[in-house]
Design an enzyme around this catalytic site. Structure first.
Site, PDB file in Angstrom:
ATOM      1  N   TRP A 103       4.304   7.806  10.870  1.00 18.84           N
ATOM      2  CA  TRP A 103       2.992   7.331  10.758  1.00 18.84           C
ATOM      3  C   TRP A 103       2.885   6.246  11.695  1.00 18.84           C
ATOM      4  O   TRP A 103       1.748   6.038  12.214  1.00 18.84           O
ATOM      5  CB  TRP A 103       2.755   6.790   9.151  1.00 18.84           C
ATOM      6  CG  TRP A 103       2.781   7.938   8.150  1.00 18.84           C
ATOM      7  CD1 TRP A 103       3.807   8.247   7.092  1.00 18.84           C
ATOM      8  CD2 TRP A 103       1.914   9.193   8.111  1.00 18.84           C
ATOM      9  NE1 TRP A 103       3.355   9.429   6.312  1.00 18.84           N
ATOM     10  CE2 TRP A 103       2.278   9.986   7.008  1.00 18.84           C
ATOM     11  CE3 TRP A 103       0.643   9.499   8.826  1.00 18.84           C
ATOM     12  CZ2 TRP A 103       1.342  11.187   6.642  1.00 18.84           C
ATOM     13  CZ3 TRP A 103       0.109  10.605   8.350  1.00 18.84           C
ATOM     14  CH2 TRP A 103       0.514  11.491   7.496  1.00 18.84           C
ATOM     15  N   ASP A 174       0.148  -0.782   7.505  1.00 20.32           N
ATOM     16  CA  ASP A 174      -0.115   0.158   6.989  1.00 20.32           C
ATOM     17  C   ASP A 174       0.859   0.357   5.603  1.00 20.32           C
ATOM     18  O   ASP A 174       1.999   0.462   5.736  1.00 20.32           O
ATOM     19  CB  ASP A 174       0.114   1.590   7.820  1.00 20.32           C
ATOM     20  CG  ASP A 174       0.147   2.794   7.251  1.00 20.32           C
ATOM     21  OD1 ASP A 174      -0.540   2.932   5.950  1.00 20.32           O
ATOM     22  OD2 ASP A 174       0.213   3.746   7.714  1.00 20.32           O
ATOM     23  N   LYS A 198      -1.568   7.454  -2.744  1.00 18.76           N
ATOM     24  CA  LYS A 198       0.026   7.745  -3.242  1.00 18.76           C
ATOM     25  C   LYS A 198       0.037   6.590  -4.462  1.00 18.76           C
ATOM     26  O   LYS A 198       0.464   7.055  -5.410  1.00 18.76           O
ATOM     27  CB  LYS A 198       0.623   6.935  -2.230  1.00 18.76           C
ATOM     28  CG  LYS A 198       1.103   8.227  -1.005  1.00 18.76           C
ATOM     29  CD  LYS A 198       0.591   8.146   0.200  1.00 18.76           C
ATOM     30  CE  LYS A 198       0.767   9.407   1.142  1.00 18.76           C
ATOM     31  NZ  LYS A 198       0.422   9.291   2.362  1.00 18.76           N
TER      32      LYS A 198
END
Ligand SMILES: *Cc1c(COP(=O)(O)O)cnc(C)c1O
Length: 362
Positions: A103, A174, A198
């Protein structure tokens, strides 16, 4: 509960049972309005209450001061990879990125479209099995910001604390896969973003916490929908937002508060992860892929002695009522995602299953 199985999916992921039960009711009739949550206007009274409560509860559980705006945006965390540099970087400036997995790499690629990128640290040489030590970070002279990924969903590593950044440089995070899984000192950050799917709610809505001063430096020459300042001025209602996503996120905030807040959530998550980490550590059959001091409390990645045994493990686990345990294709093996909403019982039962599997397959 009886018709549901233990869901270890990496995302979209398990949601708290009370949240789903409430959503079932509100889908039909929200707060006695005679209209379900999916059918309410985003400009109406009922939804205004939903979004205002979601923001207030978010601020309360995370202790967010009025120096920050709380926004509910769309496009997932992946759009934030672009929005952050698009708003806060320019061609003549450099942003520093710490690369700790897939990511972060994606975030870097987007930032390169808008300015210079300096890699301040990377765990790529060891296949992202660790978090870089503070001493290994090398920042550029005057970065516009420093970006890091607090939890690496795919490789199962997690920062224990924020990376130390040069004074005055905004820290951007993030936090998609560990947001609100433990207490967070928001005052250390310039901007935090997290896709909801999530730890907080359904896919398609992203939480953005941004410090007010950064809103002033937002560039002018970018599309309206991609400006943080526009969303802040319009309280996340510039266009039709993901109303249902915001609603579910709001319910999750209430659930976290009822459980005792982020400190209680951290204790619960530590205990949950320990059960599975112990099952790995006390075994010479299973092996964790992350370095012990870097491993995540959210995504636990482990391998069995052979790929055949891994396939067998995942197949038999599925038959026994455990879903979502296949590791990401870039790592292989198994991954147990044990986000906020996963009940502790799921971890205990999985650990038992691991021990039994080891006994019969050793
Ligand atoms: C899942 C994930 C993303 C991607 O989120 P989308 O909502 O699919 O864009 C980004 N960063 C991290 C850390 C993630 O876990």
């Amino acid at each position: 509960m009886s018709d549901r199985i233990f869901n270890f999916s990496a995302g979209p992921a398990v949601l708290p049972e009370p949240v789903l039960r409430q959503a079932q009711q509100d889908l039909w009739n929200l707060a006695g309005s005679g209209v379900g949550i999916l059918e309410h206007s985003h400009r109406g009274k009922a939804f205004t209450k939903v979004v205002e409560e979601a923001e207030a509860d978010c601020r309360e559980i995370a202790g967010i001061s009025d120096r920050y705006r709380v926004l509910f945006l769309q496009g997932g965390a992946s759009l934030q990879f672009a929005m952050v540099p698009m708003n806060l970087l320019n061609k003549h400036a450099t942003a520093d990125y710490i690369v700790t997995g897939t990511w972060s790499k994606k975030a870097v690629e987007e930032a390169k479209l808008f300015g210079e990128v300096h890699i301040a640290g990377s765990s790529k040489p060891t296949n992202f099995d660790r978090i870089p030590a503070p001493g290994d970070l090398k920042f550029s002279a005057r970065p516009a910001y420093v970006h890091f990924t607090s939890n690496n969903t795919i490789f199962g590593t997690q920062w224990k604390t924020e990376p130390p950044v040069p004074p005055g440089v905004p820290l951007i995070c993030d936090a998609s896969s560990d947001i609100f899984s433990r207490p967070i000192d928001v005052s250390k950050y310039g901007l935090i973003y997290a896709g909801a799917q999530k730890n907080l709610g359904p896919s398609g809505v992203v939480l953005v916490i941004i410090r007010n001063d950064l809103l002033k430096s937002v560039r002018d020459d970018i599309p309206t929908m991609l400006k943080y300042s526009v969303h802040a001025e319009n309280n996340s209602l510039y266009n039709t937002p993901n109303t249902f996503g915001i609603y579910v996120m709001g319910q999750s905030f209430k659930w976290i508060r009822q459980l005792g807040g982020l400190k209680a959530m951290a204790e619960r998550n530590e205990a949950k992860a320990k059960v599975i980490h112990d099952a790995i550590d006390n075994s010479d059959f299973f092996k964790g892929t992350a370095q012990p001091d870097s491993r995540s409390l959210m995504n636990i990645c482990f391998r069995a002695p052979s790929e055949e045994l891994e396939t067998k493990f995942i197949t038999e686990a599925k038959a026994a009522g455990f879903d979502g345990l296949k590791g990401h294709r870039s790592v292989g093996g198994m991954r147990a995602s044990v986000y906020n909403a996963l009940p502790p019982e799921a971890c205990e039962r999985l650990a038992d299953f691991m021990k039994a599997f080891e006994r019969t397959n050793r």
